[in-house]
Write an enzyme that holds these catalytic residues in place. Structure first.
Site, PDB file in Angstrom:
ATOM      1  CE  LYS A 191     -52.817 -44.723  -8.051  1.00  0.00           C
ATOM      2  NZ  LYS A 191     -51.898 -43.613  -8.319  1.00  0.00           N
TER       3      LYS A 191
HETATM    4  P1  NAD Z   1     -43.689 -47.668 -14.895  1.00  0.00           P
HETATM    5  O1  NAD Z   1     -44.478 -48.915 -14.972  1.00  0.00           O
HETATM    6  O2  NAD Z   1     -43.544 -46.823 -16.106  1.00  0.00           O
HETATM    7  O3  NAD Z   1     -42.185 -47.983 -14.377  1.00  0.00           O
HETATM    8  C1  NAD Z   1     -41.912 -48.726 -13.235  1.00  0.00           C
HETATM    9  C2  NAD Z   1     -40.401 -49.030 -13.243  1.00  0.00           C
HETATM   10  O4  NAD Z   1     -40.053 -49.711 -12.044  1.00  0.00           O
HETATM   11  C3  NAD Z   1     -39.947 -49.934 -14.382  1.00  0.00           C
HETATM   12  O5  NAD Z   1     -38.691 -49.516 -14.842  1.00  0.00           O
HETATM   13  C4  NAD Z   1     -39.829 -51.303 -13.724  1.00  0.00           C
HETATM   14  O6  NAD Z   1     -38.914 -52.167 -14.404  1.00  0.00           O
HETATM   15  C5  NAD Z   1     -39.307 -50.871 -12.378  1.00  0.00           C
HETATM   16  N1  NAD Z   1     -39.492 -51.865 -11.322  1.00  0.00           N
HETATM   17  C6  NAD Z   1     -40.559 -52.652 -11.078  1.00  0.00           C
HETATM   18  N2  NAD Z   1     -40.307 -53.420 -10.008  1.00  0.00           N
HETATM   19  C7  NAD Z   1     -39.058 -53.090  -9.577  1.00  0.00           C
HETATM   20  C8  NAD Z   1     -38.237 -53.524  -8.522  1.00  0.00           C
HETATM   21  N3  NAD Z   1     -38.645 -54.446  -7.663  1.00  0.00           N
HETATM   22  N4  NAD Z   1     -37.007 -52.948  -8.383  1.00  0.00           N
HETATM   23  C9  NAD Z   1     -36.596 -51.996  -9.239  1.00  0.00           C
HETATM   24  N5  NAD Z   1     -37.343 -51.533 -10.249  1.00  0.00           N
HETATM   25  C10 NAD Z   1     -38.545 -52.095 -10.408  1.00  0.00           C
HETATM   26  O7  NAD Z   1     -44.317 -46.844 -13.681  1.00  0.00           O
HETATM   27  P2  NAD Z   1     -44.208 -45.285 -13.406  1.00  0.00           P
HETATM   28  O8  NAD Z   1     -45.386 -44.619 -14.040  1.00  0.00           O
HETATM   29  O9  NAD Z   1     -42.838 -44.833 -13.723  1.00  0.00           O
HETATM   30  O10 NAD Z   1     -44.474 -45.237 -11.840  1.00  0.00           O
HETATM   31  C11 NAD Z   1     -43.448 -45.501 -10.896  1.00  0.00           C
HETATM   32  C12 NAD Z   1     -43.917 -45.061  -9.523  1.00  0.00           C
HETATM   33  O11 NAD Z   1     -44.255 -43.676  -9.562  1.00  0.00           O
HETATM   34  C13 NAD Z   1     -45.168 -45.749  -8.973  1.00  0.00           C
HETATM   35  O12 NAD Z   1     -45.076 -45.839  -7.574  1.00  0.00           O
HETATM   36  C14 NAD Z   1     -46.287 -44.791  -9.321  1.00  0.00           C
HETATM   37  O13 NAD Z   1     -47.421 -44.922  -8.474  1.00  0.00           O
HETATM   38  C15 NAD Z   1     -45.576 -43.484  -9.079  1.00  0.00           C
HETATM   39  N6  NAD Z   1     -46.192 -42.360  -9.772  1.00  0.00           N
HETATM   40  C16 NAD Z   1     -46.321 -42.349 -11.116  1.00  0.00           C
HETATM   41  C17 NAD Z   1     -46.893 -41.249 -11.715  1.00  0.00           C
HETATM   42  C18 NAD Z   1     -46.993 -41.146 -13.206  1.00  0.00           C
HETATM   43  O14 NAD Z   1     -47.386 -40.063 -13.694  1.00  0.00           O
HETATM   44  N7  NAD Z   1     -46.628 -42.154 -13.960  1.00  0.00           N
HETATM   45  C19 NAD Z   1     -47.362 -40.176 -10.934  1.00  0.00           C
HETATM   46  C20 NAD Z   1     -47.198 -40.219  -9.557  1.00  0.00           C
HETATM   47  C21 NAD Z   1     -46.613 -41.326  -8.976  1.00  0.00           C
END
Ligand code: NAD
Length: 459
Positions: free
Chosen positions: A116
């Protein structure tokens, strides 16, 4: 956070240690020592790389931005994991996320280890030019420890296709001659990315829920009725009725998960709430998710957060405080924002009987224990959000073969892989009192332990 992962791994090792059929040629004191070695290997990263990126900002100031790349374990293949761009990134968090990647890849049979990365910055406060420079500097600083057969980064919170394209291009110029397409995944399709990668995590998150609540429950209904298991009771009570769903986070994962739930022909879902960093939107008759997706695409990923913006989006909803999404009267809560969202301070107010972890580690250890005791089903991160890394693996393969699959082929392969994992884990889960997280960890730890033993790493 890391303590939570470590302690579940330790519980898994304890259970396997007691099971004399598991690596049965290890006996007595040798067995004891081998399991102690396993605990040490799995609970510590192989290497933590840290640097301070020197960045001249557009206003003339020079800043040093902390950046990390953690190599947790590579027993199953090259390290693999995203790079997070967020102001709260810290070493402990990156180590824990790398640890989860090791377990996730082992669980789903993806031939990668766990890695990571993270950069401590608020991407929204930086210009495009600065973000481009930061991405390139990250690759310059870590070029010797990443690479198509060593460690393959991908996007995470705050980063996406654009950053992966920039990073791959930088890697290509620093290491000419290497198969650069395999150095990063989550790239744009034009740059060798895979069709379906952007939607893969969200689709996979929804798939795990749909597969459990529709396919699995309907196929095994009689068995589930006959066993005395609290999680089976919860699943049966929630099956074949209209369920109200709330989704926290409306980024890459949350928006796709919400859209999948909205469009699903198999379950009579109603997505009644979604949220982001600013706001919760609620409508008890169901939200118009396609219009919200369209609005957020035109507004830097944000949901409408004022009456005026709601009118502009054409969506009917109440505006609630950001964190209200967690405690609404819903059946299903899909967590797709950040870590530690459900915790000791709000766990007693959670009304949903099914939680799905799109985000990594969104439920703290205390809340996890409390909710499991109540019979709440929690589909854990390493099971639910693996769609991204699975399609990243397909992207890496396609880059090597220079043969590209259609979007339909990608999703068929993705769902087959996730279904295979679900079919392995669910019978055990509905048959014993352990949480689904514990069952997933046991499976991952079994796989990793066997490989480490066969590789002679336990002596
Ligand atoms: P992103 O940056 O695209 O979206 C994050 C979202 O969360 C946004 O809508 C933001 O406004 C919202 N957010 C931030 N702080 C917040 C809060 N306190 N309360 C409510 N909403 C809040 O990120 P993502 O890629 O969608 O990732 C989200 C989660 O999924 C993370 O934990 C990431 O590690 C996990 N994840 C992502 C992927 C991927 O392929 N993108 C894969 C596995 C896990």
């Amino acid at each position: 956070m890391q303590e939570q992962t470590r302690s579940i791994v330790q519980l898994s090792l304890d259970a396997l240690m007691q099971d004399s059929t598991f690596i049965s040629d290890l006996e007595g004191e040798t067995r004891q020592k081998a399991f102690t070695s396993l605990a040490a290997i799995l609970s510590t990263p192989n290497k933590i790389h840290k640097s301070f990126l020197r960045i001249p900002l557009e206003d003339g100031q020079v800043v040093r931005i902390p950046a990390f790349r953690v190599h947790h374990n590579d027993a199953l293949g090259p390290y693999k994991g995203g790079i997070r761009f967020h102001e709260s990134v810290n070493e402990e968090e990156v180590v824990n996320l790398a640890f989860l990647m090791t377990l996730k890849n082992a669980l789903h049979g993806v031939p990668f280890g766990g890695g990571k990365g993270g950069i401590v910055l608020n991407p929204r406060a930086r210009t495009t030019k600065e973000l481009n420079l930061i991405s390139k500097k990250y690759v310059q600083y870590f070029a010797d420890v990443i690479g198509p057969d060593k460690d393959i980064p991908a996007p995470d919170v705050g980063s996406g296709e654009r950053e992966m394209d920039w990073m791959m291009a930088e890697y290509k110029s620093i290491k000419p001659g290497l198969p650069y397409r395999g150095s990063f995944t989550g790239k744009s399709v034009l740059n060798g990315g895979s069709l379906g990668r952007r939607e893969a995590t969200g689709k996979g998150v929804y798939f795990t829920y749909r597969y459990m609540m529709h396919d699995y429950v309907n196929k095994h209904r009689e068995d589930l009725v006959s066993i005395n298991n609290p999680f089976a009771q919860t699943a049966l009570q929630a099956s074949n009725r209209s369920l109200k769903i709330a989704v926290q986070g409306f980024g890459n994962v949350g928006s796709v998960t919400a859209l999948e739930a909205f469009q699903c022909p198999m379950l009579p879902n109603k997505v009644v709430a979604v949220s982001d960093r600013n706001i919760t939107l609620f409508n008890e008759n169901g939200l118009d998710i396609p219009s919200l997706v369209e609005f957020s695409a035109k507004n830097k990923g944000e949901l409408p957060s004022s009456r005026h913006a709601l009118t502009e989006s054409g969506v009917r909803a109440e505006l609630l405080d950001r964190d209200e999404v967690l405690t609404l009267d819903v059946d299903v809560l899909m967590l797709a924002a950040l870590e530690d969202q459900v915790h000791s301070g709000n766990m007693e107010k959670i009304k949903a009987s099914i939680l799905v972890e799109g985000a990594n580690a969104p439920v703290t250890a205390e809340a996890d224990e409390f909710l499991n005791k109540k019979g709440t089903i929690i589909i854990p991160d390493i099971l639910a959000n693996a769609g991204g890394v699975i399609v990243s693996y397909f992207e890496w393969l396609q880059g090597r073969e220079t043969q590209f699959y259609s979007e339909d082929q990608i999703f068929v392969k993705l769902f087959n892989k996730m279904q295979h994992t679900m079919d392995t884990i669910l019978p055990q889960y509905f048959g014993d009192p352990h949480s689904l997280r514990q069952n997933c960890y046991i499976h991952s730890v079994m796989k990793l332990s066997t490989i480490l033993y066969k590789q002679g790493k336990l002596y």
